[in-house]
Design an enzyme around this catalytic site. Structure first.
Site, PDB file in Angstrom:
ATOM      1  N   HIS A  59       0.840  -1.203   0.000  1.00 36.77           N
ATOM      2  CA  HIS A  59       0.000   0.000   0.000  1.00 36.77           C
ATOM      3  C   HIS A  59       0.877   1.257   0.000  1.00 36.77           C
ATOM      4  CE1 HIS A  59      -3.552   2.440   1.473  1.00 36.77           C
ATOM      5  NE2 HIS A  59      -2.558   3.176   1.923  1.00 36.77           N
ATOM      6  N   GLU A  60       1.873   1.267   0.864  1.00 40.09           N
ATOM      7  CA  GLU A  60       2.748   2.450   0.936  1.00 40.09           C
ATOM      8  C   GLU A  60       3.594   2.591  -0.329  1.00 40.09           C
ATOM      9  OE1 GLU A  60       2.231   4.731   3.028  1.00 40.09           O
ATOM     10  OE2 GLU A  60       0.901   3.547   4.288  1.00 40.09           O
ATOM     11  N   HIS A  78       1.642   4.524  -2.768  1.00 44.35           N
ATOM     12  CA  HIS A  78       1.773   5.982  -2.616  1.00 44.35           C
ATOM     13  C   HIS A  78       3.113   6.463  -3.173  1.00 44.35           C
ATOM     14  CE1 HIS A  78      -1.889   6.513  -0.417  1.00 44.35           C
ATOM     15  NE2 HIS A  78      -1.496   5.878   0.669  1.00 44.35           N
TER      16      HIS A  78
HETATM   17 ZN   LIG Z   1      -2.481   5.132   2.332  1.00 43.29          ZN
END
Ligand SMILES: [Zn+2]
Length: 148
Positions: free
Chosen positions: A77-78, A81
């Site tokens: 998830h990171e 980003h």
């Molecule tokens: Zn996030």
């Protein structure tokens, strides 16, 4: 929900680095992973905290003692980003506070595609969401998020 441009980015990553292993990708992309006790101030009570420029290092601080599967999901998830949202300097991951704005949905989509979690509806027919979460070693909230 489908983001073709994110699919293309993931295909490109796997093509370039020859792996979808999250730890290898962090290595190749030179992003550090620092495991910290839950009480560490850098986490601010979150499960993870991404910082694009922490004293010249790109880093994800993450709580120790998460299940491997959950850890990999959060790291993916990171990474979403880091790759998709280049204007984002920092981001916190907290399953209890996760807002579902566009960027969070994109990061979840990225993570889901990258870790290639395959929740087969036929195999899990009749299972409760708690049982399915347990079989994947993921928190129920995380699985709900992934199932949208
Ligand atoms: Zn996030």
């Amino acid at each position: 929900m489908e983001y073709v441009w994110i699919d293309n980015i993931i295909d490109g990553l796997i093509d370039i680095y020859g792996t979808n292993n999250i730890y290898d990708l962090y290595d190749y992309l030179d992003i550090s992973i620092k495991k910290l006790p839950m009480s560490n101030v850098l986490l601010h009570g979150n499960e993870a905290f991404y910082n694009r420029n922490f004293f010249d290092t790109e880093v994800v601080f993450i709580r120790e003692n998460l299940t491997v599967e959950y850890e990999q999901f959060i790291l993916a998830h990171e990474l979403g980003h880091a790759i998709l949202h280049t204007n984002m300097i920092t981001s916190a991951f907290n399953i209890n506070l996760l807002n579902l704005d566009k960027m969070e949905r994109q990061a979840n989509y990225f993570a889901l595609k990258l870790v290639n979690l395959n929740i087969d509806e036929i195999i899990f027919e009749g299972f409760t969401i708690e049982q399915i979460a347990k079989s994947f070693n993921l928190p129920v909230k995380c699985l709900k998020l992934l199932l949208g």
